[in-house]
Design a protein around this motif. Structure first.
Motif, mmCIF file in Angstrom:
data_model
loop_
_atom_site.group_PDB
_atom_site.id
_atom_site.type_symbol
_atom_site.label_atom_id
_atom_site.label_comp_id
_atom_site.label_asym_id
_atom_site.label_seq_id
_atom_site.Cartn_x
_atom_site.Cartn_y
_atom_site.Cartn_z
ATOM 1 N N UNK A 1 -3.085 -67.716 -38.694
ATOM 2 C CA UNK A 1 -3.883 -68.879 -38.327
ATOM 3 C C UNK A 1 -4.899 -69.200 -39.418
ATOM 4 N N UNK A 2 -5.165 -70.482 -39.569
ATOM 5 C CA UNK A 2 -6.249 -70.968 -40.415
ATOM 6 C C UNK A 2 -7.107 -71.882 -39.540
ATOM 7 N N UNK A 3 -8.407 -71.774 -39.690
ATOM 8 C CA UNK A 3 -9.326 -72.536 -38.859
ATOM 9 C C UNK A 3 -10.240 -73.393 -39.723
ATOM 10 N N UNK A 4 -10.727 -74.478 -39.126
ATOM 11 C CA UNK A 4 -11.731 -75.315 -39.779
ATOM 12 C C UNK A 4 -12.783 -75.660 -38.741
ATOM 13 N N UNK A 5 -13.943 -75.034 -38.865
ATOM 14 C CA UNK A 5 -15.083 -75.372 -38.019
ATOM 15 C C UNK A 5 -15.812 -76.542 -38.662
ATOM 16 N N UNK A 6 -15.928 -77.624 -37.917
ATOM 17 C CA UNK A 6 -16.548 -78.833 -38.445
ATOM 18 C C UNK A 6 -17.796 -79.155 -37.640
ATOM 19 N N UNK A 7 -18.939 -79.139 -38.286
ATOM 20 C CA UNK A 7 -20.219 -79.438 -37.647
ATOM 21 C C UNK A 7 -20.848 -80.676 -38.283
ATOM 22 N N UNK A 8 -21.830 -81.225 -37.607
ATOM 23 C CA UNK A 8 -22.536 -82.412 -38.106
ATOM 24 C C UNK A 8 -21.559 -83.493 -38.549
ATOM 25 N N UNK A 9 -20.591 -83.762 -37.708
ATOM 26 C CA UNK A 9 -19.568 -84.748 -38.053
ATOM 27 C C UNK A 9 -20.160 -86.146 -38.146
ATOM 28 N N UNK A 10 -19.628 -86.937 -39.051
ATOM 29 C CA UNK A 10 -20.038 -88.332 -39.188
ATOM 30 C C UNK A 10 -18.796 -89.210 -39.234
ATOM 31 N N UNK A 11 -18.958 -90.507 -39.059
ATOM 32 C CA UNK A 11 -17.783 -91.403 -39.001
ATOM 33 C C UNK A 11 -16.877 -91.306 -40.229
#
Length: 115
Positions: free
Chosen positions: A78-88
Motif C-alpha cells: 500500500x501507498x498512502x497520501x495524507x492530504x491536509x489543508x486542502x484548497x480548491x
C-alpha cells in the motif's frame, strides 16, 4: 502484471483533509520508488505531487509541501497520501504509480475541494 487501485477520494471543504490509499498487486511493488500523481480538470498534464523510496525517503512538489504526507507499507503493498489543508487548486484525479517505467495506470480517485 501490476494492478493499481486507488481509493479514498471525495468532496471536501477548503481546509479539510483526506487520506488516499493505493494498493499495488504483485510482489515487485517493494522494489520501486512510488509516487502520487494528479491530473486537474481542463486537460492539464498529470503531475507528480509526492514520491517515497523503498526505504521511506520522501520528496514533495512545492505546491503540496507541508500539507501532504506520503507513506508506504511494503508488507501490505500500500501507498498512502495524507492530504491536509486542502484548497480548491488540489481538485484533481489522483493516481499512484512507480516513478519510472510506469505500470498501467489505475482509474484514480477523484478529489474535489469546494465549499
Amino acid at each position: 502484471q501490476v494492478q493499481l487501485v486507488e481509493s479514498g477520494g471525495g468532496l471536501v471543504q477548503p481546509g479539510g483533509s483526506l487520506r488516499l490509499s493505493c494498493f499495488a498487486s504483485g510482489s515487485v511493488f517493494v522494489g520501486y520508488t512510488m509516487g502520487w500523481y494528479r491530473r486537474a480538470p481542463g486537460g492539464k498534464e498529470r503531475e507528480q505531487v509526492a514520491r517515497v523510496t523503498t526505504s521511506g525517503t520522501t520528496v514533495y512538489a512545492d505546491s503540496v509541501k507541508g500539507r501532504f504526507t506520503i507513506s508506504r507499507d511494503n508488507a501490505k503493498k500500500m501507498v498512502y497520501l495524507q492530504m491536509d489543508s486542502l484548497n480548491p487548486e488540489d481538485t484533481a484525479n489522483y493516481y499512484c504509480n512507480r516513478v519510472v517505467a510506469y505500470w498501467d495506470w489505475g482509474q484514480g480517485t477523484q478529489v474535489t475541494v469546494s465549499s
